[in-house]
Design a protein around this motif. Sequence first.
Motif, mmCIF file in Angstrom:
data_model
loop_
_atom_site.group_PDB
_atom_site.id
_atom_site.type_symbol
_atom_site.label_atom_id
_atom_site.label_comp_id
_atom_site.label_asym_id
_atom_site.label_seq_id
_atom_site.Cartn_x
_atom_site.Cartn_y
_atom_site.Cartn_z
ATOM 1 N N UNK A 1 -9.085 -1.232 10.081
ATOM 2 C CA UNK A 1 -9.700 0.104 10.161
ATOM 3 C C UNK A 1 -8.615 1.177 10.309
ATOM 4 N N UNK B 1 -5.511 1.027 9.370
ATOM 5 C CA UNK B 1 -4.779 1.149 8.105
ATOM 6 C C UNK B 1 -5.621 1.925 7.088
ATOM 7 N N UNK B 2 -6.933 1.687 7.091
ATOM 8 C CA UNK B 2 -7.830 2.461 6.215
ATOM 9 C C UNK B 2 -7.727 3.952 6.552
ATOM 10 N N UNK B 3 -7.798 4.274 7.852
ATOM 11 C CA UNK B 3 -7.734 5.682 8.267
ATOM 12 C C UNK B 3 -6.399 6.296 7.875
ATOM 13 N N UNK C 1 -4.342 5.545 5.457
ATOM 14 C CA UNK C 1 -4.306 5.833 4.016
ATOM 15 C C UNK C 1 -5.222 6.999 3.659
ATOM 16 N N UNK C 2 -6.407 7.044 4.295
ATOM 17 C CA UNK C 2 -7.344 8.104 3.909
ATOM 18 C C UNK C 2 -6.856 9.465 4.415
ATOM 19 N N UNK D 1 0.828 -1.213 0.000
ATOM 20 C CA UNK D 1 0.000 0.000 0.000
ATOM 21 C C UNK D 1 0.862 1.263 0.000
#
Lengths: 347, 347
Positions: free
Chosen positions: A166, A168-170, A172-173, A101
């Motif tokens: 979650x 990791x999502x945050x 990246x976002x 990522x």
Amino acid sequence: MNLESVTSRYVSGLEDELRAAIPQPANTPEPLTPFYAMLRYHLGWIDEKGNPQGNGGGKRVRPILCLLACEAAGGNYRQALPLAVAIELLHNFTLIHDDIQDKSEERRHHPTVWKIWGEGQGINAGDGMHALAILTLLKLAERNVEPSLVVEANVRLNQTMVSLVEGQFLDLSFEQRMDVTLDQYMSMIERKTAVLIGCAAELGAYVGSADRDAAAKYGQFGRGMGIAFQIQDDILGIWGNTKDTGKPTGDDILQRKKTLPFLYGLQAAAGETKSRLVDAYSAKSVSDEQVREVKDILTDLGAKEYAEEQAKVHYEEALRRLEEAKPQGKAGQDLRLLASALLGRTR
Amino acid sequence: MNLESVTSRYVSGLEDELRAAIPQPANTPEPLTPFYAMLRYHLGWIDEKGNPQGNGGGKRVRPILCLLACEAAGGNYRQALPLAVAIELLHNFTLIHDDIQDKSEERRHHPTVWKIWGEGQGINAGDGMHALAILTLLKLAERNVEPSLVVEANVRLNQTMVSLVEGQFLDLSFEQRMDVTLDQYMSMIERKTAVLIGCAAELGAYVGSADRDAAAKYGQFGRGMGIAFQIQDDILGIWGNTKDTGKPTGDDILQRKKTLPFLYGLQAAAGETKSRLVDAYSAKSVSDEQVREVKDILTDLGAKEYAEEQAKVHYEEALRRLEEAKPQGKAGQDLRLLASALLGRTR
């Protein structure tokens, strides 16, 4: 101090259990040999050509913490080995995917898995390690751990994995946003870093004692340590020395990472100063001079002191929780040593 | 025949359980809303802007098979719902990652998750669905399933996941090779397609009956069906009509997929004919004329008859295993209908 005195009595049992978790070439059909080679490579046992390697697989902090918590809570650490290994494998699964990522080309001074085998197979390497981790956890049932406790530990571990993804999502976002609040940042590192460290301590203690309340305190100890550790990492990413960190000074600024000191500075800054921070983090690339400028601005705004204070608050809270859990014997003492070694580090 | 008469009595319970497996916006902090939107989008419940959608989430064959096997083995299908949902989520997790690995831009006539949210977040969407699947499986313990059976089911499911990732590894690695044997191909589709269908039937029956031997027969039934189904897919990929498949005729040749008929043809061909097959699959792109030529060569070599025979052998073997398992009542009859509907399909 060094950590060796704490970790040495677990290392060989832990590595044996780790190796048993990854299928060996002798037990897999030939076309699958390179699949498991990717996993063994990432764990530091072989080089990319398959030749045996020294230990380049990381410090194994999470599984050691898990085994210490098991003993400190009154258990036999051997019973918790499958759990400790499951946690280490889950951690490594997330690293393999993170590297894809983030397009990171190196980890622990070696090329990353995706860099050698491509992104598609890198995704498979992570997915395979994820499934093997849960399989390993389930070996607890073969070590006389009650099936209902195995189910409960598995629920906690998978809740932890959901939180981790979650986080990791945050993370990246947040790369796409300039309006990240300090609270949102703390909620991100709680998920991305702290929950797995907390889970290691909590479930280690739970397997060792079957005492849910005591285990919860170990969990709070681990999470507090994890947050303090991450904030310390944020501080080193801006103010650390190359000599200690192995990275350029201000590397996190170079990479425009929205870490705690930066977000604090962005919130505290106004007018021209704020514009400079925003500009540096919005441009396509950032010069060495801009890195120095951002660092100076953050220093002037007290961002380092703020972050140090936050790390200290979480560290002290973690130690209080540990004492409430009444850790026993040498393992209990070692947990205190581990905490101070991790939080006193300069790299 | 259509499948509706078989599936209708499960559909609403299944969708309710599926929706309960994915955290709702009301239960997650705001910055995480888009994370769960990715999962709901992939499952066919919302469009990419978050508006509710009709059912675009696939046929749910695996969970239906699981529930039928539970009932046919003498159980109450409601008890197996968490298992059925776990299997559907695992299947969908692999689809999300497959689409990234294959760079597929569409699935079920909609843009794929990575195409909308990027590869990094697509990896997270799959990882999150993987962890949620195992969490859902563990809900079996809340439905009066014995903890030791829950642990055993979890072991089987995770072994299945390891096989599935191995299959995906093999599939990707075969793209780089022209020396794939028929045995290696069969071993790949066994892992990539058949094991999860087998697992759905086996564990459904196991939860329904707690009879390991009967469950194993259901598992063999499911795996045989899965292999026959995949081979039928291979045949349609070369000889199917656009009207039935929704894809160009010879689409698998266009994409240079090394499916069973192609590998059989490659093995059976010699001299000039073999060179043409190799050339078409080695070139950077392949013309419509070459697609027709490869298709004609494979037809002449009897590749279609060979594949049809293989599908038939596995299908009949599957049906024999099903009869050995002595499936009961309407669900037993429905399993036979499901098998014939899946294997009699033209698309």
